[in-house]
Design a protein around this motif. Structure first.
Motif, PDB file in Angstrom:
ATOM      1  N   TYR A  88       0.836  -1.192   0.000  1.00 24.41           N
ATOM      2  CA  TYR A  88       0.000   0.000   0.000  1.00 24.41           C
ATOM      3  C   TYR A  88       0.873   1.244   0.000  1.00 24.41           C
ATOM      4  O   TYR A  88       2.084   1.177   0.191  1.00 24.41           O
ATOM      5  N   TRP A  89       0.212   2.365  -0.251  1.00 24.34           N
ATOM      6  CA  TRP A  89       0.935   3.636  -0.179  1.00 24.34           C
ATOM      7  C   TRP A  89       0.093   4.639   0.571  1.00 24.34           C
ATOM      8  O   TRP A  89      -1.108   4.434   0.761  1.00 24.34           O
ATOM      9  N   GLY A  90       0.743   5.714   0.983  1.00 24.08           N
ATOM     10  CA  GLY A  90      -0.001   6.718   1.728  1.00 24.08           C
ATOM     11  C   GLY A  90       0.797   7.991   1.884  1.00 24.08           C
ATOM     12  O   GLY A  90       1.863   8.158   1.283  1.00 24.08           O
ATOM     13  N   ILE A  91       0.220   8.871   2.668  1.00 23.02           N
ATOM     14  CA  ILE A  91       0.935  10.113   2.964  1.00 23.02           C
ATOM     15  C   ILE A  91       1.157  10.187   4.462  1.00 23.02           C
ATOM     16  O   ILE A  91       0.411   9.585   5.241  1.00 23.02           O
ATOM     17  N   GLU A  92       2.212  10.920   4.863  1.00 26.96           N
ATOM     18  CA  GLU A  92       2.444  11.101   6.290  1.00 26.96           C
ATOM     19  C   GLU A  92       2.926  12.520   6.561  1.00 26.96           C
ATOM     20  O   GLU A  92       3.526  13.169   5.708  1.00 26.96           O
ATOM     21  N   LEU A  93       2.580  12.968   7.734  1.00 29.75           N
ATOM     22  CA  LEU A  93       2.911  14.332   8.161  1.00 29.75           C
ATOM     23  C   LEU A  93       3.325  14.264   9.618  1.00 29.75           C
ATOM     24  O   LEU A  93       2.745  13.484  10.381  1.00 29.75           O
ATOM     25  N   GLY A  94       4.301  15.069   9.986  1.00 29.52           N
ATOM     26  CA  GLY A  94       4.658  15.035  11.391  1.00 29.52           C
ATOM     27  C   GLY A  94       5.612  16.127  11.793  1.00 29.52           C
ATOM     28  O   GLY A  94       6.011  16.974  10.998  1.00 29.52           O
ATOM     29  N   GLY A  95       5.931  16.095  13.054  1.00 34.08           N
ATOM     30  CA  GLY A  95       6.852  17.083  13.582  1.00 34.08           C
ATOM     31  C   GLY A  95       7.616  16.522  14.765  1.00 34.08           C
ATOM     32  O   GLY A  95       7.214  15.510  15.348  1.00 34.08           O
ATOM     33  N   GLY A  96       8.722  17.197  15.100  1.00 34.85           N
ATOM     34  CA  GLY A  96       9.513  16.739  16.230  1.00 34.85           C
ATOM     35  C   GLY A  96      10.681  17.654  16.427  1.00 34.85           C
ATOM     36  O   GLY A  96      10.570  18.848  16.205  1.00 34.85           O
ATOM     37  N   ASN A  97      11.795  17.096  16.831  1.00 34.55           N
ATOM     38  CA  ASN A  97      12.977  17.950  16.988  1.00 34.55           C
ATOM     39  C   ASN A  97      14.209  17.424  16.274  1.00 34.55           C
ATOM     40  O   ASN A  97      14.306  16.256  15.936  1.00 34.55           O
ATOM     41  N   ASN A  98      15.076  18.386  16.108  1.00 34.73           N
ATOM     42  CA  ASN A  98      16.299  18.132  15.353  1.00 34.73           C
ATOM     43  C   ASN A  98      17.446  18.773  16.120  1.00 34.73           C
ATOM     44  O   ASN A  98      17.296  19.830  16.713  1.00 34.73           O
ATOM     45  N   GLN A  99      18.572  18.131  16.149  1.00 35.76           N
ATOM     46  CA  GLN A  99      19.740  18.764  16.747  1.00 35.76           C
ATOM     47  C   GLN A  99      21.004  18.332  16.039  1.00 35.76           C
ATOM     48  O   GLN A  99      21.029  17.292  15.364  1.00 35.76           O
ATOM     49  N   HIS A 100      22.025  19.136  16.187  1.00 33.09           N
ATOM     50  CA  HIS A 100      23.322  18.814  15.595  1.00 33.09           C
ATOM     51  C   HIS A 100      24.288  18.472  16.718  1.00 33.09           C
ATOM     52  O   HIS A 100      24.462  19.246  17.649  1.00 33.09           O
ATOM     53  N   ASP A 101      24.831  17.279  16.644  1.00 32.90           N
ATOM     54  CA  ASP A 101      25.781  16.844  17.674  1.00 32.90           C
ATOM     55  C   ASP A 101      27.198  17.112  17.202  1.00 32.90           C
ATOM     56  O   ASP A 101      27.546  16.818  16.066  1.00 32.90           O
ATOM     57  N   TYR A 102      27.946  17.652  18.101  1.00 35.04           N
ATOM     58  CA  TYR A 102      29.369  17.868  17.791  1.00 35.04           C
ATOM     59  C   TYR A 102      30.119  16.686  18.358  1.00 35.04           C
ATOM     60  O   TYR A 102      29.975  16.345  19.525  1.00 35.04           O
ATOM     61  N   LYS A 103      30.947  16.154  17.562  1.00 33.45           N
ATOM     62  CA  LYS A 103      31.614  14.949  18.018  1.00 33.45           C
ATOM     63  C   LYS A 103      32.794  15.257  18.933  1.00 33.45           C
ATOM     64  O   LYS A 103      33.122  14.497  19.826  1.00 33.45           O
ATOM     65  N   GLU A 104      33.409  16.391  18.709  1.00 33.60           N
ATOM     66  CA  GLU A 104      34.572  16.733  19.524  1.00 33.60           C
ATOM     67  C   GLU A 104      34.332  18.053  20.242  1.00 33.60           C
ATOM     68  O   GLU A 104      33.426  18.825  19.917  1.00 33.60           O
ATOM     69  N   GLY A 105      35.137  18.316  21.198  1.00 34.94           N
ATOM     70  CA  GLY A 105      35.002  19.572  21.924  1.00 34.94           C
ATOM     71  C   GLY A 105      33.948  19.463  23.001  1.00 34.94           C
ATOM     72  O   GLY A 105      33.290  18.424  23.149  1.00 34.94           O
ATOM     73  N   ASN A 106      33.728  20.538  23.732  1.00 35.74           N
ATOM     74  CA  ASN A 106      32.745  20.495  24.811  1.00 35.74           C
ATOM     75  C   ASN A 106      31.465  21.237  24.454  1.00 35.74           C
ATOM     76  O   ASN A 106      30.667  21.554  25.292  1.00 35.74           O
ATOM     77  N   MET A 107      31.288  21.578  23.187  1.00 37.94           N
ATOM     78  CA  MET A 107      30.070  22.242  22.746  1.00 37.94           C
ATOM     79  C   MET A 107      29.043  21.195  22.312  1.00 37.94           C
ATOM     80  O   MET A 107      29.393  20.239  21.646  1.00 37.94           O
ATOM     81  N   THR A 108      27.792  21.420  22.704  1.00 39.47           N
ATOM     82  CA  THR A 108      26.740  20.540  22.203  1.00 39.47           C
ATOM     83  C   THR A 108      25.647  21.383  21.565  1.00 39.47           C
ATOM     84  O   THR A 108      25.364  22.495  22.022  1.00 39.47           O
ATOM     85  N   GLY A 109      25.038  20.795  20.574  1.00 37.63           N
ATOM     86  CA  GLY A 109      23.927  21.473  19.923  1.00 37.63           C
ATOM     87  C   GLY A 109      22.668  21.318  20.752  1.00 37.63           C
ATOM     88  O   GLY A 109      22.573  20.462  21.623  1.00 37.63           O
ATOM     89  N   LYS A 110      21.724  22.212  20.489  1.00 34.95           N
ATOM     90  CA  LYS A 110      20.444  22.118  21.210  1.00 34.95           C
ATOM     91  C   LYS A 110      19.321  21.805  20.234  1.00 34.95           C
ATOM     92  O   LYS A 110      19.391  22.168  19.061  1.00 34.95           O
ATOM     93  N   LYS A 111      18.303  21.195  20.825  1.00 37.32           N
ATOM     94  CA  LYS A 111      17.156  20.791  19.995  1.00 37.32           C
ATOM     95  C   LYS A 111      16.423  21.999  19.425  1.00 37.32           C
ATOM     96  O   LYS A 111      16.218  22.993  20.121  1.00 37.32           O
ATOM     97  N   ASP A 112      16.011  21.856  18.198  1.00 38.34           N
ATOM     98  CA  ASP A 112      15.113  22.835  17.596  1.00 38.34           C
ATOM     99  C   ASP A 112      14.071  22.043  16.783  1.00 38.34           C
ATOM    100  O   ASP A 112      14.043  20.822  16.829  1.00 38.34           O
ATOM    101  N   PHE A 113      13.271  22.747  16.007  1.00 39.26           N
ATOM    102  CA  PHE A 113      12.131  22.060  15.391  1.00 39.26           C
ATOM    103  C   PHE A 113      12.507  21.213  14.171  1.00 39.26           C
ATOM    104  O   PHE A 113      13.541  21.419  13.548  1.00 39.26           O
TER     105      PHE A 113
END
Ligand SMILES: [Zn+2]
Length: 488
Positions: free
Chosen positions: A323-348
């Motif tokens: 079957y096929w269909g459509i989907e819609l949604g929302g949530g959060n996204n963040q960017h992780d830094y692998k090195e260093g002590n900085m971390t990204g924060k969640k956004d939409f």
């Protein structure tokens, strides 16, 4: 004619009409008698479950017998007199006689109302001549003709007078669901076609007969070929294999996946009004239709096969495993830094698109899709918003069926980031991010009929920064979204 006073004369005329059967009658006088008796004031509108409904049933039962059939009562309710009357006219073929063609008509109507005006009690009777003394008289006469020539019918024909149509199709519902048998064969289950004749007494006035539901049979016109009505009267066929059509006794049969037609001369008559009287009925027309249906039923009874088209608007098509269909949604996204002590924060993160499920076994399937994403991630120095088109490919393990299911899936995604912007101070940076990214995607899905509720996580594996402003090393995306999907 609107307000009718009940006179003893009505009862007398009922008795006289009933006893007129001692004289030999021709088809037209039989039809006239049935219409006039059933629609007479003495039967007070034949409301189901009343003594008048019961009186009508007794009259009809006796007419079945006089017409050479062996009728049976079928009680449809406990502690009530509501009942169908039916007779099986056995087919002549030793095998095909176990298949049935049903010709049915409801005999009940709306009953009566009383009004008090200036201290005088006035009784208004809904005589229901067209609705449906007409159809009842037709099937009674049709049954007579078939019973007389039963050697000419290979399948068995069932003639039914249904009770309690006006109160919710109760008589026909009971029959369609009953396990009543003839020669050990369940009639309803082995019915090849049912026709509900409801309001067939106005042929002359409407100049047409409408047969609805023809699309439910395979190759249906073979049964109607070369059969026409006299003069300028037309037969109008309606397919109705894609939509439910009006409520009459054919419907409960459709719900049991038995092909069923609705037959009428239309609602030109005073529908559900006290004026629906016997003197307006075209009894010659009913006779003409009886002869017509004699030929139609004969064709149906003698065809090698009577098969459904497989199309039935009353039966919901099961959702296939592909079957096929459509989907819609929302949530959060963040960017992780692998090195260093900085971390990204969640956004939409918003996402919407199409998907297709392809089954590979009862338990496994693939989901492919195409989604538009609008996302944002908060970074140490800025906030980056970007749009992408992503293509997920996921292998699913499914528990459940095609209606209710729980699935878990794992796979990958590929994102084409066609636009990205970030703000650092007053400056805008375009194409801040890489154009392509890919990674892992997992999903948990719950399916309820045509709806899908899913929780998706995307974990990027590639560096998001095209040209890092600061040395954070590898920056990866992590997105979680809740989606609602609809299957077409
Ligand atoms: Zn009706």
């Amino acid at each position: 004619m609107n307000a009718r006073k009940i006179l003893p004369v009505a009862f007398i005329s009922f008795i006289l009409l009933s006893s007129s059967m001692v004289f030999s009658q021709n088809a037209l006088t039989r039809i006239k008698q049935d219409v006039f008796v059933l629609a007479s004031d003495s039967l007070m509108g034949r409301s189901a479950g009343t003594k008048y409904g019961d009186k009508a049933a007794k009259y009809i039962f006796s007419r079945f017998e006089e017409n050479g059939m062996k009728p049976k009562y079928q009680s449809i309710k406990i502690n009530s007199t509501e009942k169908n009357i039916y007779a099986v006219i056995e087919g002549s073929d030793p095998i095909l006689k176990n298949e049935f063609i049903i010709m049915g008509a409801h005999y009940d109507h709306l009953g009566y109302k009383t009004k008090t005006k200036y201290g005088i009690i006035d009784t208004i009777v809904y005589n229901g001549a067209d609705d449906n003394a007409s159809g009842t008289s037709l099937v009674l006469e049709l049954g007579r003709m078939i019973a007389k020539n039963k050697g000419d019918f290979r399948r068995s024909v069932v003639i039914i007078a249904f009770d309690s149509e006006e109160t919710g199709l109760n008589g026909s519902t009971y029959f369609a669901n009953s396990e009543d048998r003839y020669n050990d064969v369940i009639i309803a289950k082995n019915t090849k076609l049912m026709m509900s004749l409801d309001m067939v007494g106005w042929l002359k006035q409407s100049k047409k007969l409408t047969i609805s539901g023809i699309g439910l049979l395979d190759n249906p016109y073979q049964y109607f070929n070369k059969l026409n009505l006299d003069g300028d009267k037309a037969i109008k066929f309606k397919d109705f294999s894609r939509s439910i059509f009006t409520g009459s006794d054919h419907l409960p049969f459709l719900y049991k996946n038995i092909p069923a037609f609705h037959v009428t001369t239309g609602i030109k008559s005073p529908y559900h009004k006290p004026e629906d009287d016997a003197d307006l009925i075209d009894c010659e027309g009913i006779l003409e239709l009886t002869n017509y249906f004699y030929d139609v039923v004969k064709n149906l009874a003698n065809a090698e096969k009577v098969e459904t088209s497989g199309k039935n608007p009353a039966i919901k098509k099961p959702i296939s495993s592909n079957y096929w269909g459509i989907e819609l949604g929302g949530g959060n996204n963040q960017h992780d830094y692998k090195e260093g002590n900085m971390t990204g924060k969640k956004d939409f993160a918003y996402s919407g698109g199409v998907f297709a499920h392809i089954s590979i076994s009862d338990y496994f399937g693939f989901k492919l899709g195409a989604n538009y994403n609008y996302m944002s991630a908060k970074r140490y120095e800025t906030r980056v918003k970007y749009q992408s088109v992503s293509v997920p490919a996921i292998l699913f393990l499914k528990l459940g069926n095609n209606t209710y299911a729980f699935s878990v899936g794992i796979g990958g995604f590929f994102d084409d980031i066609f636009d990205s912007r970030a703000k650092v101070g007053e400056d805008k940076y375009m194409n801040y991010l890489t154009q392509y990214s890919f990674g892992l995607q997992s999903e948990i899905e719950i399916r309820i009929q045509r709806f899908i509720f899913s929780f998706q996580t995307k974990k990027g594996l590639t560096n998001m920064d095209k040209d890092p402003l600061y040395d954070y090393g590898k920056t990866t995306q992590f997105t979680t979204t809740f989606k609602i999907g609809y299957i077409f």
